[in-house]
Design a protein around this motif. Structure first.
Motif, PDB file in Angstrom:
ATOM      1  N   ALA A 183     -73.166 -12.558  30.748  1.00  0.00           N
ATOM      2  CA  ALA A 183     -73.691 -13.589  31.642  1.00  0.00           C
ATOM      3  C   ALA A 183     -72.653 -14.631  32.065  1.00  0.00           C
ATOM      4  N   PRO A 184     -71.887 -15.257  31.143  1.00  0.00           N
ATOM      5  CA  PRO A 184     -70.937 -16.287  31.604  1.00  0.00           C
ATOM      6  C   PRO A 184     -69.865 -15.739  32.536  1.00  0.00           C
ATOM      7  N   SER A 185     -69.330 -14.551  32.220  1.00  0.00           N
ATOM      8  CA  SER A 185     -68.300 -13.969  33.083  1.00  0.00           C
ATOM      9  C   SER A 185     -68.869 -13.618  34.454  1.00  0.00           C
ATOM     10  N   TYR A 186     -70.095 -13.118  34.477  1.00  0.00           N
ATOM     11  CA  TYR A 186     -70.745 -12.787  35.746  1.00  0.00           C
ATOM     12  C   TYR A 186     -70.849 -14.032  36.626  1.00  0.00           C
ATOM     13  N   GLN A 187     -71.323 -15.150  36.025  1.00  0.00           N
ATOM     14  CA  GLN A 187     -71.473 -16.382  36.796  1.00  0.00           C
ATOM     15  C   GLN A 187     -70.121 -16.935  37.233  1.00  0.00           C
ATOM     16  N   ALA A 188     -69.127 -16.864  36.334  1.00  0.00           N
ATOM     17  CA  ALA A 188     -67.819 -17.450  36.646  1.00  0.00           C
ATOM     18  C   ALA A 188     -67.012 -16.594  37.612  1.00  0.00           C
ATOM     19  N   LEU A 189     -67.360 -15.311  37.749  1.00  0.00           N
ATOM     20  CA  LEU A 189     -66.621 -14.430  38.644  1.00  0.00           C
ATOM     21  C   LEU A 189     -66.954 -14.675  40.112  1.00  0.00           C
ATOM     22  N   VAL A 190     -68.194 -15.046  40.396  1.00  0.00           N
ATOM     23  CA  VAL A 190     -68.651 -15.159  41.785  1.00  0.00           C
ATOM     24  C   VAL A 190     -67.785 -16.090  42.622  1.00  0.00           C
ATOM     25  N   PRO A 191     -67.407 -17.298  42.127  1.00  0.00           N
ATOM     26  CA  PRO A 191     -66.569 -18.168  42.972  1.00  0.00           C
ATOM     27  C   PRO A 191     -65.215 -17.573  43.307  1.00  0.00           C
ATOM     28  N   LYS A 192     -64.752 -16.583  42.541  1.00  0.00           N
ATOM     29  CA  LYS A 192     -63.474 -15.943  42.828  1.00  0.00           C
ATOM     30  C   LYS A 192     -63.576 -14.930  43.970  1.00  0.00           C
ATOM     31  N   LEU A 193     -64.783 -14.581  44.372  1.00  0.00           N
ATOM     32  CA  LEU A 193     -64.987 -13.510  45.343  1.00  0.00           C
ATOM     33  C   LEU A 193     -65.349 -14.008  46.734  1.00  0.00           C
ATOM     34  N   VAL A 194     -65.611 -15.313  46.885  1.00  0.00           N
ATOM     35  CA  VAL A 194     -66.019 -15.850  48.183  1.00  0.00           C
ATOM     36  C   VAL A 194     -65.213 -17.095  48.494  1.00  0.00           C
ATOM     37  N   LYS A 195     -65.208 -17.474  49.770  1.00  0.00           N
ATOM     38  CA  LYS A 195     -64.617 -18.740  50.157  1.00  0.00           C
ATOM     39  C   LYS A 195     -65.542 -19.882  49.745  1.00  0.00           C
ATOM     40  N   ARG A 196     -64.980 -21.050  49.571  1.00  0.00           N
ATOM     41  CA  ARG A 196     -65.731 -22.177  49.041  1.00  0.00           C
ATOM     42  C   ARG A 196     -66.986 -22.473  49.858  1.00  0.00           C
ATOM     43  N   GLU A 197     -66.860 -22.386  51.186  1.00  0.00           N
ATOM     44  CA  GLU A 197     -68.019 -22.711  52.020  1.00  0.00           C
ATOM     45  C   GLU A 197     -69.127 -21.679  51.918  1.00  0.00           C
ATOM     46  N   ASP A 198     -68.836 -20.514  51.333  1.00  0.00           N
ATOM     47  CA  ASP A 198     -69.851 -19.467  51.188  1.00  0.00           C
ATOM     48  C   ASP A 198     -70.465 -19.424  49.788  1.00  0.00           C
ATOM     49  N   LEU A 199     -70.051 -20.326  48.888  1.00  0.00           N
ATOM     50  CA  LEU A 199     -70.491 -20.214  47.499  1.00  0.00           C
ATOM     51  C   LEU A 199     -71.996 -20.411  47.342  1.00  0.00           C
ATOM     52  N   THR A 200     -72.557 -21.423  48.002  1.00  0.00           N
ATOM     53  CA  THR A 200     -74.003 -21.641  47.901  1.00  0.00           C
ATOM     54  C   THR A 200     -74.764 -20.431  48.408  1.00  0.00           C
ATOM     55  N   ASN A 201     -74.317 -19.860  49.523  1.00  0.00           N
ATOM     56  CA  ASN A 201     -74.969 -18.676  50.066  1.00  0.00           C
ATOM     57  C   ASN A 201     -74.836 -17.498  49.116  1.00  0.00           C
ATOM     58  N   ALA A 202     -73.671 -17.358  48.461  1.00  0.00           N
ATOM     59  CA  ALA A 202     -73.470 -16.254  47.516  1.00  0.00           C
ATOM     60  C   ALA A 202     -74.412 -16.364  46.328  1.00  0.00           C
ATOM     61  N   ILE A 203     -74.558 -17.568  45.779  1.00  0.00           N
ATOM     62  CA  ILE A 203     -75.468 -17.772  44.644  1.00  0.00           C
ATOM     63  C   ILE A 203     -76.907 -17.485  45.054  1.00  0.00           C
ATOM     64  N   ALA A 204     -77.284 -17.914  46.265  1.00  0.00           N
ATOM     65  CA  ALA A 204     -78.639 -17.639  46.750  1.00  0.00           C
ATOM     66  C   ALA A 204     -78.868 -16.145  46.937  1.00  0.00           C
TER      67      ALA A 204
END
Length: 462
Positions: A183-204
């Motif tokens: 779980a922690p690695s999964y959550q922490a990996l997502v910001p590495k895969l998208v641009k900052r402005e897309d992070l909220t959309n990626a989490i959603a």
């Protein structure tokens, strides 16, 4: 999400002048030794430039509400996890049926469920420490491979009628340990895969795919059990892990640099000390803990309300779960479409109040249609609240501490509901089940109001 990056001086002034004071008599977390040089450096960082330099998006013409999928790495990761999650829900359906086939006991259903959930309370924190020390993609490859092998083992033992209920519980526990490490690695990996402005959309979008799999998985699992038997469901789940493993191998993941290593215990204490230094994250973790302990156990008791209070039977239970799942999907898509969550402190508090109020209303409802509406609002506002927690903690955390912060969040979010469910079950032995769950939800509702009233950093969270 505020695109304008706060200045370091502004953040330091905010920390100095806006110290947290609860209306509740909640003792501060004790973290032991002071921060060492590594953690002081991490703690002094401004909320990290979360995202590494990424290649230009390949599909910039995608609709706004799925724009995070224009990032090819996230697109692979999202699709692989969606496929794998469908398989996991198919296995959950068959696993419950297998337990009933072996024991015909609701007690053993609870035991197996508890065995699969309790590792989140004890293992996730150490998973976060490990996530900050190693390559997150490699750690995910290991944990996902372990879960795949356990699914194949369960399929084989079930097919050859060589498993008992203790074996099912042991495999569920092993799955729980792997998921808690994952779980922690999964959550922490997502910001590495998208641009900052897309992070909220990626989490959603991650929330949307999880809840869509929660609807599709059990449905497909029921048909698969008719066609292939319980062992077939377990086998299909094992095969589904190949999708996420393939995605992890093929994503373009940036190399990570790691500082000198402390002991596991010092790293964990450093994480709690860093959490205390950021008052906004600190109060959100406490709010997550209250919601998880007093509110989320309600989900475990939906079958009770369907059968005993609403007299709706199995089909009625399916409709109630579908309404909750539909609300969750629409809530996630609302976040994805909005793109930027402004005034997050107010939004997550308001959504939490409505979420707990829906649970209280559901606990006393004897009208099936009203219960469906309340289940929808429970799912809708619950996902909005969770998304606000997730987005806010991701943005407030530094890169060096993100694994540990997400592990503390995941422990609060996933580790406490099993304990809360046990408390609710014990209360149900002495008072009506509806009264017990309504009382627990009321505690959570009042706590959210108290946190918002007495925490200026929460009110200022934007």
């Amino acid at each position: 999400m505020n695109k304008q990056k706060p200045k370091r001086s502004d953040m330091r002034l905010r920390r100095i002048f806006h110290s947290l004071h609860y209306g509740l008599e909640t003792p501060p977390l004790r973290t032991g030794p002071k921060l060492n040089e590594e953690n002081l450096a991490a703690a002094s960082d401004e909320p990290a430039a979360i995202v590494q330099e990424l290649p230009p998006p390949e599909t910039a013409d995608l609709p706004q509400f799925i724009r995070a999928l224009r990032n090819p790495n996230f697109r692979l990761f999202w699709a692989g996890n969606f496929t794998s999650n469908i398989g996991t829900w198919m296995q959950n359906v068959a696993q419950g049926w297998l337990v009933l086939t072996l024991t015909n006991s609701a007690f053993w259903l609870g035991v197996v469920g508890f065995a699969g959930s309790i590792p989140f309370l004890f293992v996730t924190l150490f998973g976060g420490v490990i996530a900050d020390r190693v390559n997150k993609r490699r750690l995910l490859l290991v944990t996902q491979s372990i879960m795949m092998l356990l699914a194949f083992l369960l399929a084989g033992l079930t097919y050859f009628h060589a498993i008992g209920v203790w074996g099912v519980a042991a495999i569920a526990f092993g799955n729980g340990v792997a998921m808690a490490m994952n779980a922690p690695s999964y959550q922490a990996l997502v910001p590495k895969l998208v641009k900052r402005e897309d992070l909220t959309n990626a989490i959603a979008l991650n929330s949307a795919q999880f809840n869509m799999s929660r609807i599709l998985g059990p449905t497909l699992g029921g048909y698969a059990m008719v066609l292939f038997g319980m062992a077939g469901n377990f086998l299909l789940n094992g095969v589904s892990f190949l999708a996420v493993l393939w995605a992890l191998v093929h994503i373009d993941y940036p190399e990570e640099k790691f500082g000198r290593h402390q002991s596991m215990w010092d790293s964990l204490q450093g994480g709690f000390a860093y959490l205390r230094s950021n008052r906004q994250m600190y109060v959100m973790i406490w709010m997550t803990a209250f919601a998880s302990f007093f509110g989320f156990p309600f989900i475990t008791f939906i079958p009770y309300f369907a059968k005993v209070q609403l007299h709706a039977g199995e089909s009625g239970l399916g409709w109630l779960l579908a309404c909750s799942g539909l609300g969750s999907v629409l809530g996630a898509m609302t976040i994805a479409i909005s793109g930027v969550i402004r005034h997050r402190g107010r939004v997550l508090t308001g959504c939490g109040v409505v979420f707990f109020a829906a649970i209280i209303g559901f606990s006393y409802s004897h009208v099936f249609g009203l219960s469906q509406i309340l289940a929808f609002f429970e799912g809708f506002t619950g996902i909005l609240m969770i998304s606000c927690f997730n987005v806010s903690i991701q943005h407030l955390s530094s890169d060096a501490m993100r694994g540990r912060m997400m592990s503390i969040y995941a422990t609060s979010f996933l580790g406490l509901p099993p304990i809360g469910a046990l408390v609710a079950g014990e209360l149900s032995r002495h008072i009506d089940t509806g009264h017990a769950l309504a009382m627990m939800a009321s505690v959570a509702l009042l706590s959210f109001i108290g946190f918002f009233a007495f925490s200026q950093p929460l009110r200022e969270l934007d």
